[in-house]
Design a protein around this motif. Structure first.
Motif, PDB file in Angstrom:
ATOM      1  N   GLY A  80       6.943   6.443  43.132  1.00 34.78           N
ATOM      2  CA  GLY A  80       5.980   6.033  42.124  1.00 34.78           C
ATOM      3  C   GLY A  80       5.396   7.154  41.302  1.00 34.78           C
ATOM      4  N   HIS A  81       5.514   8.391  41.754  1.00 32.60           N
ATOM      5  CA  HIS A  81       4.714   9.435  41.127  1.00 32.60           C
ATOM      6  C   HIS A  81       5.041   9.641  39.651  1.00 32.60           C
ATOM      7  CE1 HIS A  81       1.936  12.807  41.218  1.00 32.60           C
ATOM      8  NE2 HIS A  81       2.760  13.382  40.363  1.00 32.60           N
ATOM      9  N   LYS A  82       6.304   9.851  39.316  1.00 35.57           N
ATOM     10  CA  LYS A  82       6.641  10.170  37.923  1.00 35.57           C
ATOM     11  C   LYS A  82       6.425   8.967  37.010  1.00 35.57           C
ATOM     12  CE  LYS A  82       8.215  12.876  34.680  1.00 35.57           C
ATOM     13  NZ  LYS A  82       9.623  13.304  34.631  1.00 35.57           N
ATOM     14  N   THR A  83       6.860   7.787  37.444  1.00 34.27           N
ATOM     15  CA  THR A  83       6.677   6.583  36.635  1.00 34.27           C
ATOM     16  C   THR A  83       5.209   6.367  36.292  1.00 34.27           C
ATOM     17  OG1 THR A  83       8.630   5.475  37.519  1.00 34.27           O
ATOM     18  CG2 THR A  83       6.898   4.064  36.642  1.00 34.27           C
ATOM     19  N   ILE A  84       4.347   6.486  37.291  1.00 32.35           N
ATOM     20  CA  ILE A  84       2.915   6.256  37.087  1.00 32.35           C
ATOM     21  C   ILE A  84       2.300   7.383  36.263  1.00 32.35           C
ATOM     22  CG2 ILE A  84       0.712   5.900  38.268  1.00 32.35           C
ATOM     23  CD1 ILE A  84       2.417   4.905  40.698  1.00 32.35           C
ATOM     24  N   SER A  85       2.739   8.606  36.509  1.00 33.68           N
ATOM     25  CA  SER A  85       2.185   9.752  35.798  1.00 33.68           C
ATOM     26  C   SER A  85       2.500   9.698  34.303  1.00 33.68           C
ATOM     27  CB  SER A  85       2.720  11.052  36.390  1.00 33.68           C
ATOM     28  OG  SER A  85       2.304  11.220  37.727  1.00 33.68           O
TER      29      SER A  85
ATOM     30  N   ASN B 209      -1.381   7.294  28.144  1.00 36.18           N
ATOM     31  CA  ASN B 209      -2.618   6.559  27.870  1.00 36.18           C
ATOM     32  C   ASN B 209      -3.799   7.490  27.603  1.00 36.18           C
ATOM     33  OD1 ASN B 209      -1.291   4.149  28.274  1.00 36.18           O
ATOM     34  ND2 ASN B 209      -1.888   3.974  30.424  1.00 36.18           N
ATOM     35  N   ARG B 210      -3.903   8.555  28.383  1.00 34.98           N
ATOM     36  CA  ARG B 210      -5.050   9.451  28.272  1.00 34.98           C
ATOM     37  C   ARG B 210      -4.916  10.432  27.112  1.00 34.98           C
ATOM     38  NH1 ARG B 210      -8.713  10.043  32.728  1.00 34.98           N
ATOM     39  NH2 ARG B 210      -8.229   8.607  34.434  1.00 34.98           N
TER      40      ARG B 210
ATOM     41  N   ASP C 270      -2.156  11.355  21.439  1.00 36.14           N
ATOM     42  CA  ASP C 270      -1.743  12.197  20.317  1.00 36.14           C
ATOM     43  C   ASP C 270      -1.010  13.458  20.768  1.00 36.14           C
ATOM     44  OD1 ASP C 270      -2.962  10.426  18.569  1.00 36.14           O
ATOM     45  OD2 ASP C 270      -4.901  11.449  18.722  1.00 36.14           O
ATOM     46  N   ARG C 271      -1.006  13.690  22.076  1.00 34.17           N
ATOM     47  CA  ARG C 271      -0.377  14.907  22.620  1.00 34.17           C
ATOM     48  C   ARG C 271       0.576  14.557  23.747  1.00 34.17           C
ATOM     49  NH1 ARG C 271      -6.174  16.792  24.024  1.00 34.17           N
ATOM     50  NH2 ARG C 271      -6.403  14.546  23.716  1.00 34.17           N
ATOM     51  N   THR C 272       1.190  13.379  23.674  1.00 29.41           N
ATOM     52  CA  THR C 272       2.000  12.896  24.779  1.00 29.41           C
ATOM     53  C   THR C 272       3.152  13.839  25.106  1.00 29.41           C
ATOM     54  OG1 THR C 272       1.453  10.587  24.303  1.00 29.41           O
ATOM     55  CG2 THR C 272       3.429  10.993  25.603  1.00 29.41           C
TER      56      THR C 272
ATOM     57  N   PRO D 228      -7.162  15.264  35.200  1.00 29.95           N
ATOM     58  CA  PRO D 228      -6.119  14.355  35.692  1.00 29.95           C
ATOM     59  C   PRO D 228      -4.710  14.928  35.510  1.00 29.95           C
ATOM     60  CG  PRO D 228      -7.752  13.143  34.428  1.00 29.95           C
ATOM     61  CD  PRO D 228      -8.040  14.602  34.217  1.00 29.95           C
ATOM     62  N   LEU D 229      -4.456  15.562  34.365  1.00 28.08           N
ATOM     63  CA  LEU D 229      -3.155  16.167  34.119  1.00 28.08           C
ATOM     64  C   LEU D 229      -2.884  17.300  35.098  1.00 28.08           C
ATOM     65  CD1 LEU D 229      -0.602  16.452  32.346  1.00 28.08           C
ATOM     66  CD2 LEU D 229      -1.927  17.970  30.846  1.00 28.08           C
TER      67      LEU D 229
END
Length: 403
Positions: free
Chosen positions: A122-127, A133-134, A137-139, A19-20
């Motif tokens: 929407g892309h950056k806000t949603i990303s 969320n995913r 610990d490594r945000t 996803p990243l």
């Protein structure tokens, strides 16, 4: 056996970060489409007979549309799922990129630029929400990857714009980017599972529940730390948009740098976004605010240097340092925001914040362009200096008091 285990580990690692990878490539394409505009300002002025103010207004209008759509896009993503929202947005802005092939007048180009801003909103806000969320610990590190890959869109954009301008036409810069967006949208929709964040449906959401959500937004926006940091993000975005829109022209008009070298430096300005990987990782360990204050200190010093420095080597070095300090703040900013925002209203909340941030930032190209026409580029970049000084002062205050 060893090769099989290695292959399985690689596959497991890729599945975890797929996803990243996909949203980062799409962010690359969003940035590519957006930052293909500034290197073409001179071409627009010649081809359409428009001024610095008018080209600045085009970029301001693009960013204003981008700002207005932040909250609706974030709110929708809370309901239908973030990956699906990202794929839908990619289809829309990919289509706009292809449509720029039809831009035979500045008015039509202006309108398509506004649509580009709205559909990429929407892309950056949603990303940011998906990453936090995913990978809780490594945000900071993951957001650093997201932004670093994205900023390389700014590396490629001016080079691609020059290449297409001298061959088949500058419009193909946007069309090719748009076609890749459409391809990635299909891959993202089929590969990344979408999960609605809110368990409520529109049918069973009562007025009381809707009122409760509104109260939660108001409570969130009453947090003084968040309010101060929103001002920080506004100051940063104002400065960033002013620099990114007019840096090539500033280098040629004010510093006497050749057009070819200014394009190379503009690309290098985005290459140094690799610094985000470091500041994102460090902020995960020691906290975001002091790292943010350090990056603002660098911005203030390098903008001041560019106002008065002369000579190709010195100006080139300062341009690279300026890019390093600007980019280094991004994962720190987004990571800190996500420590203050609850997950279940994360899309809408971040949409509200980013709307205010980007509305202020969207005025920057028009303001900087107007000041440049009225008083010269040194005065225009003096406005940028004031903005980063304000952001640094407030971030330092939060670092001391906000904990």
């Amino acid at each position: 056996m060893l090769e099989r285990r290695t292959a399985e580990r690689v596959r497991t690692l890729y599945d975890e970060y797929e996803p990243l990878v996909l949203i980062s490539i799409l962010w690359f394409l969003v940035q590519f489409l957006r930052f293909a505009f500034p290197p073409l300002f001179g071409t627009f002025q010649t081809e359409y007979d428009v001024s610095n103010t008018e080209t600045g207004l085009l970029f301001t209008s693009l960013m204003m549309a981008y700002a207005v759509m932040q909250f609706p896009a974030g709110l929708i993503s809370d309901r239908i799922g973030r990956s699906r929202s990202i794929a839908l947005g990619a289809v829309l802005f990919g289509g706009v990129g292809v449509a720029i092939l039809l831009a035979q007048s500045f008015v039509l180009l202006f309108g398509l630029a506004v649509l580009m801003g709205a559909t990429t909103a929407g892309h950056k806000t949603i990303s940011i929400n998906m990453v936090s969320n995913r990978y809780p610990d490594r945000t900071g590190w993951c957001l650093g990857i997201l932004d670093t890959v994205g900023q390389f869109g700014g590396v490629v954009a001016p080079l691609a714009a020059v290449a297409f301008l001298s061959s088949i036409g500058w419009q193909w810069t946007f069309a090719v980017g748009g076609l890749f967006c459409l391809l990635l949208a299909g891959i993202s929709e089929t590969r990344v599972r979408t999960i609605p964040v809110s368990s409520r449906t529109r049918e069973d959401e009562s007025e009381d529940e809707a009122e409760n959500v509104r109260r939660r937004y108001l409570t969130l926006l009453s947090d003084w730390r968040l309010l101060v940091f929103i001002v920080v993000t506004m100051a940063f975005t104002f400065a960033w948009n002013g620099v990114s829109a007019f840096l090539p022209l500033y280098l040629t008009a004010q510093k006497g740098i050749s057009t070819q070298l200014s394009s190379v430096l503009y690309s290098a300005f985005f290459v140094v976004s690799l610094s985000q990987l470091i500041t994102g990782k460090v902020s995960d360990s020691i906290g975001q605010l002091w790292v943010g204050f350090g990056t603002f200190t660098g911005m203030v010093a390098t903008v001041a240097g560019l106002l008065f420095a002369e000579g190709v080597l010195v100006v080139s070095a300062l341009t690279l340092l300026l890019g390093t300090t600007f980019h280094s703040f991004r994962p720190v900013r987004d990571s800190y925001l996500m420590t203050l925002i609850p997950n279940d209203i994360g899309g809408g909340s971040l949409g509200i914040i980013r709307t205010g941030m980007i509305v202020v930032g969207a005025t920057s190209p028009a303001v900087v362009g107007f000041v440049a026409d009225a008083s010269g580029f040194r005065a225009a970049f003096g406005v940028v200096f004031v903005a980063v000084s304000l952001g640094g002062l407030l971030t330092g205050t939060l670092a001391v008091l906000g904990r």
